[in-house]
Enzyme design. Sequence first.
Site, PDB file in Angstrom:
ATOM      1  N   HIS A   1     -39.091  49.807  21.944  1.00  0.00           N
ATOM      2  CA  HIS A   1     -38.842  50.802  23.213  1.00  0.00           C
ATOM      3  C   HIS A   1     -39.920  51.738  23.797  1.00  0.00           C
ATOM      4  O   HIS A   1     -39.949  52.297  22.954  1.00  0.00           O
ATOM      5  CB  HIS A   1     -37.344  51.388  23.052  1.00  0.00           C
ATOM      6  CG  HIS A   1     -37.066  51.995  24.902  1.00  0.00           C
ATOM      7  ND1 HIS A   1     -36.220  50.607  25.339  1.00  0.00           N
ATOM      8  CD2 HIS A   1     -36.759  53.304  24.913  1.00  0.00           C
ATOM      9  CE1 HIS A   1     -35.902  52.064  26.860  1.00  0.00           C
ATOM     10  NE2 HIS A   1     -36.379  52.544  26.556  1.00  0.00           N
TER      11      HIS A   1
ATOM     12  N   ARG B   1     -34.761  40.651  29.078  1.00  0.00           N
ATOM     13  CA  ARG B   1     -33.234  39.653  28.735  1.00  0.00           C
ATOM     14  C   ARG B   1     -32.241  40.279  27.740  1.00  0.00           C
ATOM     15  O   ARG B   1     -33.068  40.501  26.769  1.00  0.00           O
ATOM     16  CB  ARG B   1     -33.377  38.032  28.737  1.00  0.00           C
ATOM     17  CG  ARG B   1     -34.102  37.937  30.376  1.00  0.00           C
ATOM     18  CD  ARG B   1     -33.500  35.726  30.451  1.00  0.00           C
ATOM     19  NE  ARG B   1     -32.283  35.702  30.302  1.00  0.00           N
ATOM     20  CZ  ARG B   1     -31.552  35.116  30.664  1.00  0.00           C
ATOM     21  NH1 ARG B   1     -32.145  34.704  31.592  1.00  0.00           N
ATOM     22  NH2 ARG B   1     -30.040  34.758  30.682  1.00  0.00           N
TER      23      ARG B   1
HETATM   24  C1  GRF Z   1     -43.527  47.840  25.631  1.00  0.00           C
HETATM   25  O1  GRF Z   1     -44.317  49.176  26.417  1.00  0.00           O
HETATM   26  C2  GRF Z   1     -42.521  48.066  25.978  1.00  0.00           C
HETATM   27  O2  GRF Z   1     -42.177  49.481  24.906  1.00  0.00           O
HETATM   28  C3  GRF Z   1     -41.454  47.164  26.351  1.00  0.00           C
HETATM   29  O3  GRF Z   1     -42.226  46.488  27.287  1.00  0.00           O
HETATM   30  C4  GRF Z   1     -43.936  46.504  26.434  1.00  0.00           C
HETATM   31  C5  GRF Z   1     -44.001  45.526  26.573  1.00  0.00           C
HETATM   32  O4  GRF Z   1     -45.911  45.495  26.789  1.00  0.00           O
HETATM   33  N1  GRF Z   1     -39.795  46.524  25.304  1.00  0.00           N
HETATM   34  P1  GRF Z   1     -46.234  44.185  26.115  1.00  0.00           P
HETATM   35  O5  GRF Z   1     -46.398  42.972  27.487  1.00  0.00           O
HETATM   36  O6  GRF Z   1     -46.209  43.879  25.106  1.00  0.00           O
HETATM   37  O7  GRF Z   1     -47.489  44.544  27.076  1.00  0.00           O
END
Ligand code: GRF
Length: 203
Positions: free
Chosen positions: A102, A84
Amino acid sequence: MKWAALVGGYGSNLEAMLEYGNPISLVISHKKDVRALDVAQSFGIASQTLLPKSFVSREAYDQALLNLLIDENIEAVALAGYLRWLDASTVAYYMGRALNLHPALLPAFPGLNAIEQAFDYGVFWTGVTVHFVDNGHDSGPVIAQVPVPRYREDTVEDLRLRIHYHEHRLYPRIVDAVDRGLVGLDGKQVIWKESKSWINGQY
Ligand code: GRF
């Protein structure tokens, strides 16, 4: 500083941050029954689930989130799988103290499914970006980036694993650097007070 992690999925980055020792005292999820909440519990960290559908409007949800953060004296926020956007009030309140992770080299491949986007595009290099949160979408000032190769024989899962490997190393270090005041925001400019080789992947 007292940090909150905002999550909504598997929680592997939350796990990496907690293993590293980042001072996270509250985990907030926008989804129930996600592994990230189990991770919080296994580390003995308080967690709250804020389900968007429990609120009458987006504004009510955003206000509840900000109220919760302020009530818990949270000074900084790390987004990790929180799908979000923060609203303008929360962004303003935590300017320079809210981070997002990201799985691509922004500004390439913003938004959802960035790993698949890069894979499908056929890039030779993609990567990981950590940036301060601003009012745009995956658009805030970049704190650190790690390039990650995509090899010819890779499946999308190979690439995903390689990206996560770097996320788990980079994000806790950046949270720590912000926590220690080694990096900050001056207007739109990211200021590093100490040079760190790992901000581009040399851990
Ligand atoms: C990660 O790849 C991050 O870059 C993106 O969402 C994913 C989260 O993965 N924003 P996790 O829940 O920490 O395993």
